[in-house]
Design a protein around this motif. Structure first.
Motif, PDB file in Angstrom:
ATOM      1  N   LEU A  14      30.593 -30.738  21.020  1.00  0.00           N
ATOM      2  CA  LEU A  14      30.812 -32.153  21.355  1.00  0.00           C
ATOM      3  C   LEU A  14      32.251 -32.393  21.795  1.00  0.00           C
ATOM      4  CD1 LEU A  14      28.786 -33.972  18.540  1.00  0.00           C
ATOM      5  CD2 LEU A  14      28.228 -33.794  20.974  1.00  0.00           C
ATOM      6  N   PHE A  15      33.201 -31.734  21.127  1.00  0.00           N
ATOM      7  CA  PHE A  15      34.611 -31.870  21.506  1.00  0.00           C
ATOM      8  C   PHE A  15      34.820 -31.414  22.945  1.00  0.00           C
ATOM      9  CE2 PHE A  15      38.762 -29.754  21.882  1.00  0.00           C
ATOM     10  CZ  PHE A  15      39.608 -30.829  21.664  1.00  0.00           C
ATOM     11  N   CYS A  16      34.250 -30.258  23.299  1.00  0.00           N
ATOM     12  CA  CYS A  16      34.406 -29.746  24.668  1.00  0.00           C
ATOM     13  C   CYS A  16      33.725 -30.655  25.684  1.00  0.00           C
ATOM     14  CB  CYS A  16      33.849 -28.334  24.775  1.00  0.00           C
ATOM     15  SG  CYS A  16      34.812 -27.114  23.859  1.00  0.00           S
ATOM     16  N   VAL A  17      32.529 -31.158  25.366  1.00  0.00           N
ATOM     17  CA  VAL A  17      31.807 -32.047  26.288  1.00  0.00           C
ATOM     18  C   VAL A  17      32.584 -33.331  26.502  1.00  0.00           C
ATOM     19  CG1 VAL A  17      29.716 -33.475  26.494  1.00  0.00           C
ATOM     20  CG2 VAL A  17      29.526 -31.076  25.846  1.00  0.00           C
ATOM     21  N   VAL A  18      33.109 -33.921  25.427  1.00  0.00           N
ATOM     22  CA  VAL A  18      33.890 -35.164  25.555  1.00  0.00           C
ATOM     23  C   VAL A  18      35.163 -34.886  26.358  1.00  0.00           C
ATOM     24  CG1 VAL A  18      35.226 -36.859  24.256  1.00  0.00           C
ATOM     25  CG2 VAL A  18      32.929 -36.248  23.515  1.00  0.00           C
ATOM     26  N   TRP A  19      35.835 -33.768  26.085  1.00  0.00           N
ATOM     27  CA  TRP A  19      37.073 -33.415  26.797  1.00  0.00           C
ATOM     28  C   TRP A  19      36.806 -33.277  28.302  1.00  0.00           C
ATOM     29  CZ3 TRP A  19      41.909 -31.866  24.502  1.00  0.00           C
ATOM     30  CH2 TRP A  19      42.845 -31.366  25.406  1.00  0.00           C
ATOM     31  N   ILE A  20      35.783 -32.488  28.622  1.00  0.00           N
ATOM     32  CA  ILE A  20      35.482 -32.251  30.031  1.00  0.00           C
ATOM     33  C   ILE A  20      34.982 -33.539  30.692  1.00  0.00           C
ATOM     34  CG2 ILE A  20      33.941 -31.002  31.600  1.00  0.00           C
ATOM     35  CD1 ILE A  20      34.132 -28.627  29.628  1.00  0.00           C
ATOM     36  N   GLY A  21      34.140 -34.291  29.986  1.00  0.00           N
ATOM     37  CA  GLY A  21      33.610 -35.535  30.552  1.00  0.00           C
ATOM     38  C   GLY A  21      34.700 -36.557  30.808  1.00  0.00           C
TER      39      GLY A  21
ATOM     40  N   ALA B  10      40.579 -31.141  36.206  1.00  0.00           N
ATOM     41  CA  ALA B  10      39.473 -30.241  36.495  1.00  0.00           C
ATOM     42  C   ALA B  10      39.821 -29.326  37.652  1.00  0.00           C
ATOM     43  CB  ALA B  10      38.212 -31.038  36.807  1.00  0.00           C
ATOM     44  N   ALA B  11      40.767 -29.743  38.459  1.00  0.00           N
ATOM     45  CA  ALA B  11      41.149 -28.954  39.640  1.00  0.00           C
ATOM     46  C   ALA B  11      41.815 -27.641  39.223  1.00  0.00           C
ATOM     47  CB  ALA B  11      42.091 -29.761  40.533  1.00  0.00           C
ATOM     48  N   ILE B  12      42.527 -27.654  38.100  1.00  0.00           N
ATOM     49  CA  ILE B  12      43.186 -26.418  37.653  1.00  0.00           C
ATOM     50  C   ILE B  12      42.406 -25.743  36.525  1.00  0.00           C
ATOM     51  CG2 ILE B  12      45.476 -27.077  38.441  1.00  0.00           C
ATOM     52  CD1 ILE B  12      46.137 -27.929  35.622  1.00  0.00           C
ATOM     53  N   GLY B  13      41.179 -26.154  36.314  1.00  0.00           N
ATOM     54  CA  GLY B  13      40.277 -25.460  35.390  1.00  0.00           C
ATOM     55  C   GLY B  13      40.461 -25.818  33.931  1.00  0.00           C
ATOM     56  N   PHE B  14      40.834 -27.053  33.650  1.00  0.00           N
ATOM     57  CA  PHE B  14      41.001 -27.523  32.262  1.00  0.00           C
ATOM     58  C   PHE B  14      41.892 -26.557  31.468  1.00  0.00           C
ATOM     59  CE2 PHE B  14      36.807 -29.172  33.577  1.00  0.00           C
ATOM     60  CZ  PHE B  14      37.085 -30.517  33.528  1.00  0.00           C
ATOM     61  N   THR B  15      43.096 -26.422  31.918  1.00  0.00           N
ATOM     62  CA  THR B  15      44.031 -25.465  31.321  1.00  0.00           C
ATOM     63  C   THR B  15      44.330 -25.785  29.863  1.00  0.00           C
ATOM     64  OG1 THR B  15      45.043 -25.265  33.506  1.00  0.00           O
ATOM     65  CG2 THR B  15      46.274 -24.358  31.661  1.00  0.00           C
ATOM     66  N   ALA B  16      44.497 -27.061  29.542  1.00  0.00           N
ATOM     67  CA  ALA B  16      44.823 -27.445  28.148  1.00  0.00           C
ATOM     68  C   ALA B  16      43.649 -27.113  27.223  1.00  0.00           C
ATOM     69  CB  ALA B  16      45.178 -28.929  28.082  1.00  0.00           C
ATOM     70  N   LEU B  17      42.423 -27.380  27.684  1.00  0.00           N
ATOM     71  CA  LEU B  17      41.252 -27.059  26.867  1.00  0.00           C
ATOM     72  C   LEU B  17      41.136 -25.554  26.648  1.00  0.00           C
ATOM     73  CD1 LEU B  17      38.661 -27.995  25.437  1.00  0.00           C
ATOM     74  CD2 LEU B  17      37.481 -27.772  27.632  1.00  0.00           C
ATOM     75  N   THR B  18      41.407 -24.789  27.705  1.00  0.00           N
ATOM     76  CA  THR B  18      41.362 -23.332  27.595  1.00  0.00           C
ATOM     77  C   THR B  18      42.389 -22.837  26.589  1.00  0.00           C
ATOM     78  OG1 THR B  18      40.655 -23.220  29.897  1.00  0.00           O
ATOM     79  CG2 THR B  18      41.466 -21.183  28.906  1.00  0.00           C
TER      80      THR B  18
END
Length: 196
Positions: free
Chosen positions: A56-63, A77-85
């Motif tokens: 859910l954390f990843c879905v909310v972050w990406i959404g 999203a253009a740089i591939g969600f670097t902070a999430l990675t």
């Protein structure tokens, strides 16, 4: 007298049990607190709730960073969600050692439990062997003892012999003796009769 008092106050001269420490000791804290904490974290990471929460954390972050307001997005999203990675890599880099620590502690507990089980099994085996030897000794002792059935059979055979002996004896007792009869009517012996 003063010299003697100064000697007893020296911590190295006192017996070990009464000696005060030369170096002050720090209060002992639980050395196992870190291990228990790592096990709790590893257990929490192994639950379905953690996986659902991480998903859910990843879905909310990406959404949010995909369809949220442009000025509030913090991970592109253009740089591939670097902070999430980076966050997920950091979580994984800490999760692996925590899980290994928890497994090592579990292995130690299993080893101690296995040793205790082995010692308990050895004690049970020794007790069983002792009881088996005692049972064998009792059986051997019981073979030497006369059982109730054996005594009854012997008494019956003696009574039968006495009855057969009574049938062979004539009805009139010999002169000078009187027969004493038991309650069954069998002669148990003879007594001489004294003439007055």
């Amino acid at each position: 007298m003063a010299g003697r008092n100064s000697k007893t106050q020296n911590p190295l001269d006192a017996p070990k049990g009464r000696r005060t420490s030369v170096i002050p000791r720090r209060p002992v804290t639980s050395r196992d607190r870190f291990g228990r904490a790592t096990e709790a974290i590893a257990r929490a990471m192994g639950t379905p709730f953690f996986l659902i929460g991480l998903t859910l954390f990843c879905v909310v972050w990406i959404g949010f960073n995909s369809i949220g307001p442009e000025n509030l997005r913090f991970d592109s999203a253009a740089i591939g969600f670097t902070a999430l990675t980076l966050i997920l890599s950091l979580q994984a880099s800490y999760a692996a050692p925590l899980i290994l620590l928890a497994q090592n502690r579990q292995d130690d507990r299993d080893r101690v439990q296995f040793e205790q089980d082995r010692q308990r099994a050895e004690r049970n085996l020794a007790d069983t062997e002792y009881l088996a030897r005692e049972v064998v000794a009792l059986r051997l002792a019981m073979q030497d003892m006369a059982s109730k059935e054996f005594i009854r059979a012997e008494l019956r055979s003696l009574l039968d012999e006495l009855d057969r002996g009574h049938d062979d004896v004539p009805d009139a007792p010999p002169a000078g003796s009187a027969r004493i009869r038991s309650s069954r009517g069998t002669p148990t012996g003879s007594l001489p009769v004294v003439n007055p």
